[in-house]
Scaffold this motif. Structure first.
Motif, PDB file in Angstrom:
ATOM      1  N   GLN A 296       1.099  -1.346  -0.218  1.00 26.21           N
ATOM      2  CA  GLN A 296      -0.438  -0.431  -0.097  1.00 26.21           C
ATOM      3  C   GLN A 296       1.113   1.524  -0.212  1.00 26.21           C
ATOM      4  O   GLN A 296       0.667   2.486  -0.389  1.00 26.21           O
ATOM      5  N   ASP A 297       1.612   1.204   1.060  1.00 32.36           N
ATOM      6  CA  ASP A 297       2.920   2.519   0.655  1.00 32.36           C
ATOM      7  C   ASP A 297       3.349   2.726  -0.363  1.00 32.36           C
ATOM      8  O   ASP A 297       4.173   4.038  -0.936  1.00 32.36           O
ATOM      9  N   LEU A 298       3.740   1.584  -1.344  1.00 32.73           N
ATOM     10  CA  LEU A 298       4.879   1.769  -2.035  1.00 32.73           C
ATOM     11  C   LEU A 298       3.209   2.214  -3.364  1.00 32.73           C
ATOM     12  O   LEU A 298       3.777   2.986  -4.932  1.00 32.73           O
ATOM     13  N   LEU A 299       2.363   1.686  -3.747  1.00 24.64           N
ATOM     14  CA  LEU A 299       0.917   1.812  -4.701  1.00 24.64           C
ATOM     15  C   LEU A 299       0.920   3.883  -4.011  1.00 24.64           C
ATOM     16  O   LEU A 299       0.919   4.554  -4.817  1.00 24.64           O
ATOM     17  N   ARG A 300       1.080   4.093  -2.791  1.00 18.19           N
ATOM     18  CA  ARG A 300       0.353   5.360  -2.522  1.00 18.19           C
ATOM     19  C   ARG A 300       1.237   6.835  -3.393  1.00 18.19           C
ATOM     20  O   ARG A 300       1.493   7.823  -3.966  1.00 18.19           O
ATOM     21  N   LEU A 301       2.918   5.797  -2.946  1.00 24.23           N
ATOM     22  CA  LEU A 301       4.281   6.900  -3.015  1.00 24.23           C
ATOM     23  C   LEU A 301       3.875   7.061  -4.812  1.00 24.23           C
ATOM     24  O   LEU A 301       4.185   8.152  -5.420  1.00 24.23           O
ATOM     25  N   LEU A 302       3.753   6.084  -5.885  1.00 19.19           N
ATOM     26  CA  LEU A 302       3.772   5.995  -7.161  1.00 19.19           C
ATOM     27  C   LEU A 302       2.670   6.742  -7.338  1.00 19.19           C
ATOM     28  O   LEU A 302       2.786   7.674  -8.749  1.00 19.19           O
ATOM     29  N   LEU A 303       0.880   6.307  -7.549  1.00 18.06           N
ATOM     30  CA  LEU A 303       0.484   7.381  -7.109  1.00 18.06           C
ATOM     31  C   LEU A 303       0.637   8.712  -7.653  1.00 18.06           C
ATOM     32  O   LEU A 303       0.606   9.689  -8.239  1.00 18.06           O
ATOM     33  N   ASP A 304       1.541   9.541  -6.016  1.00 12.50           N
ATOM     34  CA  ASP A 304       1.466  10.810  -5.925  1.00 12.50           C
ATOM     35  C   ASP A 304       2.739  11.139  -6.849  1.00 12.50           C
ATOM     36  O   ASP A 304       2.373  12.322  -7.485  1.00 12.50           O
ATOM     37  N   TYR A 305       3.609  10.368  -7.388  1.00  9.71           N
ATOM     38  CA  TYR A 305       4.491  10.762  -8.682  1.00  9.71           C
ATOM     39  C   TYR A 305       3.836  10.546  -9.510  1.00  9.71           C
ATOM     40  O   TYR A 305       4.065  11.944 -10.512  1.00  9.71           O
ATOM     41  N   ARG A 306       2.589  10.136 -10.512  1.00  7.82           N
ATOM     42  CA  ARG A 306       2.174   9.820 -11.343  1.00  7.82           C
ATOM     43  C   ARG A 306       1.201  11.432 -11.405  1.00  7.82           C
ATOM     44  O   ARG A 306       0.975  11.800 -12.214  1.00  7.82           O
TER      45      ARG A 306
END
Length: 413
Positions: A296-306
């Protein structure tokens, strides 16, 4: 399913990663319009002998007849092998008449150092393409899977081995008991067997979920590995904790008759495992929750970047990376592509996630703002290799053992 070490039916699920394709089954462009077979990836713990394992849903022949992984493309792994060979020859006092066998010898990354030392050696490597690469480098290599008949043939043709090396292969064998007997058949009655495996302690402590994939059938603690080797009359007398693959163990075993007492270092590691709860079912209870949190933490970070409009790519196409991509549900909308040093992978696509794989030079051309590093266990090596991306301020994302971001050539956050 029965435990492949003790035969028990008491197997408890401790980590369910859903269904994924085999991690080394790279796709060609022509295969992108075809259906892709997936298999459950469910890590289970034997409640009787405490061996971590997954069901054997694919065979070694499915994975290793032709293999995409060439060890020599990792500089740090070649150096690790060089250091091991030098230390082993000194530790065991192996002279010019010694015979060394490596099981799953890949492209000769390790045995090249044995050849350089002037010792007789043989690699046993099942992958046709990889073993051919080893022979081209002058490394004597037999293209076979190790089983008891192969071990008997090798022993008859070449004699018993003074040292049998089995690095990162003991997890890859569904016939655990037969393979262990084959190791014993290879080694001389006064010889040594050295086995390196990823340590289940690190898998559990740091929720290293991406070390779980279909070609890894078992995951060992010192205790469970010792039990497995003992089934063929091999006694573990010493264990080293080493840093490879996010934390591994190197077990030194000998035939029972010459083994002698275990080292103090082995006793210390067994005691550390017990303190960490690895010798009891309860010690594995929190693994699923922590893996889910990392996802969940990794997905949240990648979504923020995008959302911020940043271009995100990946570095590396290792098997563990494919477990991570598929468990996390990462697709080209979040990570555009990945790059790899291995030319064999160029022009192919990662299984499941279907990220295109390009040469590493693509990063310098595109200058992405974010690079997700999939072989995170090589952080020092890859941060140095990617230092040039600091020219445009690229951020390097390392998903494990805890999610953190390194500014190339700069700081970590």
């Amino acid at each position: 399913m029965r435990c492949r070490l003790c035969g028990s039916e008491r197997l408890l699920s401790v980590l369910d990663l859903g269904a994924t394709p085999p991690c080394e089954k790279l796709l060609s462009a022509a295969e992108l319009d075809l259906p892709e077979q997936t298999y459950p990836l469910n890590l289970r713990l034997c409640e009787d002998c405490l061996l971590l394992q997954i069901p054997a849903l694919i065979t070694p022949e499915d994975t290793f007849t032709e293999y995409a992984y060439f060890s020599s493309y990792s500089d740090s792994w070649v150096e690790h092998a060089r250091t091991f060979v030098a230390a082993a020859l000194e530790r065991l006092g192996l002279g010019a008449d010694a015979f060394v066998v490596e099981v799953a010898s890949n492209d000769g990354y390790l045995l090249q150092h044995v050849v350089a030392a002037g010792l007789r050696c043989l690699g046993i490597e099942p992958s046709v393409n990889v073993s051919a690469a080893a022979r081209e480098r002058g490394i004597p290599t037999l293209t076979e899977f190790l089983d008891e008949p192969t071990a008997a043939t090798v022993r008859t043709a070449h004699g018993a081995a003074d040292l049998v090396v089995a690095n990162n292969v003991y997890a890859h064998i569904p016939d655990l008991l037969g393979f262990t007997r084959a190791l014993r058949a290879l080694v001389a009655d006064d010889g040594w067997v050295s086995v390196e495996v990823h340590h289940a302690g690190n898998l559990v402590q740091f929720a290293q979920f991406d070390t779980v994939y279909h070609e890894h059938f078992q995951y060992y603690s010192v205790a469970s590995a010792s039990r497995a080797l003992a089934t063929a009359g091999l006694t573990v007398v010493d264990v080293e904790a080493i840093g490879t693959h996010g934390g591994s163990i190197r077990l030194w075993a000998r035939p029972d008759a010459v083994a002698g007492p275990p080292s103090a270092r082995m006793a210390e590691l067994l005691a550390a495992e017990e303190r960490a709860g690895l010798h009891d079912v309860s010690g594995y209870a929190d693994l699923q929750r922590r893996a889910d949190t990392l996802r969940q933490d990794l997905l949240r970070l990648l979504l923020d970047y995008r959302r911020a409009g940043k271009r995100v790519v990946a570095y590396g196409a290792p098997g563990k990376g494919n477990t991570l991509l598929n468990y996390c549900g990462i697709r080209p909308d979040l990570v555009e592509y990945t790059v790899d040093r291995n030319p064999y992978k160029h022009g192919k696509f990662t299984p499941g996630a279907r990220l295109p794989i390009h040469p590493v030079e693509r990063i310098d051309k595109d200058r992405p703002e974010v690079i997700l590093v999939l072989p995170w266990n090589l952080e020092a090596e890859l941060t140095a290799q990617l230092a040039g991306t600091g020219e445009w301020g690229a951020q390097l994302v390392y998903p494990l053992p805890e999610l953190h971001v390194v500014v190339a050539g700069g700081t970590s956050s």
